[in-house]
Every structure is written in structure tokens, then in C-alpha cells.
Design an enzyme around this catalytic site. Structure first.
Site, short mmCIF file in Angstrom:
data_model
loop_
_atom_site.label_atom_id
_atom_site.label_comp_id
_atom_site.label_asym_id
_atom_site.label_seq_id
_atom_site.Cartn_x
_atom_site.Cartn_y
_atom_site.Cartn_z
N ASP A 94 0.91 -1.23 0.16
CA ASP A 94 -0.03 0.15 -0.11
C ASP A 94 1.08 1.02 0.01
O ASP A 94 1.86 1.37 0.76
CB ASP A 94 -0.90 0.12 1.23
CG ASP A 94 -1.90 1.03 1.23
OD1 ASP A 94 -3.25 0.45 1.05
OD2 ASP A 94 -1.75 2.18 1.08
N ILE A 95 0.61 2.17 -0.98
CA ILE A 95 1.10 3.23 -1.00
C ILE A 95 1.29 4.31 0.31
O ILE A 95 1.95 5.15 0.39
CB ILE A 95 0.92 4.08 -2.22
CG1 ILE A 95 2.00 4.96 -2.68
CG2 ILE A 95 -0.24 4.94 -1.97
CD1 ILE A 95 1.95 5.55 -4.19
N HIS A 116 -10.23 -5.08 -3.91
CA HIS A 116 -8.83 -5.23 -3.20
C HIS A 116 -9.02 -5.89 -1.74
O HIS A 116 -9.84 -5.57 -0.99
CB HIS A 116 -8.24 -4.07 -3.23
CG HIS A 116 -8.89 -2.89 -2.65
ND1 HIS A 116 -9.54 -2.02 -3.31
CD2 HIS A 116 -8.49 -2.25 -1.38
CE1 HIS A 116 -9.88 -1.09 -2.71
NE2 HIS A 116 -9.30 -1.10 -1.39
N MET A 117 -8.01 -6.64 -1.27
CA MET A 117 -7.97 -7.21 0.14
C MET A 117 -6.73 -6.28 0.64
O MET A 117 -5.64 -6.26 0.23
CB MET A 117 -7.90 -8.53 0.16
CG MET A 117 -7.77 -9.18 1.25
SD MET A 117 -7.63 -10.98 1.10
CE MET A 117 -9.29 -11.64 0.61
N HIS A 118 -7.01 -5.75 1.85
CA HIS A 118 -5.84 -5.17 2.72
C HIS A 118 -5.13 -6.44 3.67
O HIS A 118 -5.98 -7.25 4.26
CB HIS A 118 -6.21 -4.05 3.54
CG HIS A 118 -6.69 -2.83 2.82
ND1 HIS A 118 -5.77 -1.77 2.60
CD2 HIS A 118 -8.01 -2.84 2.31
CE1 HIS A 118 -6.69 -0.92 1.87
NE2 HIS A 118 -7.79 -1.28 1.72
#
Ligand code: AMP
Ligand code: ZN
Length: 113
Positions: free
Chosen positions: A29-30, A99-101
Site C-alpha cells: 500500500d502506497i 482489493h484486500m488489505h
């Protein structure tokens, strides 16, 4: 093509690809919210969980499998981690590509939003 995650899939937006196969890719993740904060996505543009067809459901299991492998690789498998999929405006989804974190590396909040 406007979707930022589709652009990562296409290599048009640079990212450190941590895993990829025909179906799925994973990258950091940015704007990380934990020492380990990765994003796992299907390569196919699916806007959100609410847009998943029944025939697409196995992609979720595959994303969990990859997340579990990445958690091991990042050293948080034992300490613990959290997988999060936000859906829609009130679910807190900002990027309209499913999306999945994967979050780990610190004690996460005891509350879920
Ligand atoms: P969500 O709120 O679940 O839609 O989360 C979107 C996540 O995507 C946020 O945590 C962002 O920091 C992350 N993000 C946005 N753009 C990028 C990018 N170019 N590379 C990596 N992560 C990104
Ligand atoms: Zn997309």
C-alpha cells in the site's frame, strides 16, 4: 483506462509487485497504516464485492491464500494480521477495484470501524 489498480496491473503505474500469477497480484500500500500493509487484487477489474458474480467467488479464496503466504513471508503469520475488504462508500472503499488489505506488524485496533 482510469482505474489506478488496473494501471498497476498493466505496468503503467510503477509498484513493487510482491506476488503475481494469472489471476492475482499483490503490492505494498502506497500509504501504509501498519508496518506490513499490502494490497491483494484480482487482475480482472471487478469494481467491488457487491459486483462479484457467483462464478467469480473462488477468486476470494485465492486472494486469502496469497495473503496467508505473504503474511508468512513478511513475518507476521505468528504475531497476527488482519485481512480487510471494504465495499462501497459507507464501507470505506476509495479505489473502485476489488482489493484486500493485509495489515500486520503492530497491535491493530480492537474495534472494526
Ligand atoms: P480502500 O480505502 O479500501 O479503497 O483502500 C485503497 C487503498 O489503496 C488505500 O489504502 C491507498 O493507500 C491504496 N493506494 C492507492 N493508490 C495506490 C497505489 N498507486 N499503489 C499502492 N496503493 C495505493
Ligand atoms: Zn481496475
Amino acid at each position: 483506462m482510469e482505474c489506478i489498480f488496473c494501471q498497476i496491473v498493466a505496468g503503467k503505474v510503477p509498484s513493487e509487485i510482491l506476488y503475481q500469477d494469472e489471476e492475482v497480484i499483490a503490492f505494498p500500500d502506497i500509504n501504509p497504516e501498519a508496518p506490513v500493509h499490502l494490497i491483494i487484487i484480482p487482475k480482472r477489474h471487478i469494481p467491488s464485492l457487491a459486483h462479484l458474480s457467483e462464478w467469480e467467488l473462488p477468486i476470494i479464496g485465492h486472494m486469502v491464500d496469497i495473503a496467508n503466504q505473504l503474511a508468512k513471508r513478511k513475518g507476521v503469520s505468528e504475531s497476527g494480521y488482519r485481512l480487510v475488504i471494504s465495499c462501497g462508500k459507507e464501507g470505506g472503499q476509495l479505489v473502485p477495484h476489488l482489493h484486500m488489505h493485509l495489515l500486520g506488524g503492530r497491535k491493530l485496533s480492537d474495534t472494526l470501524g
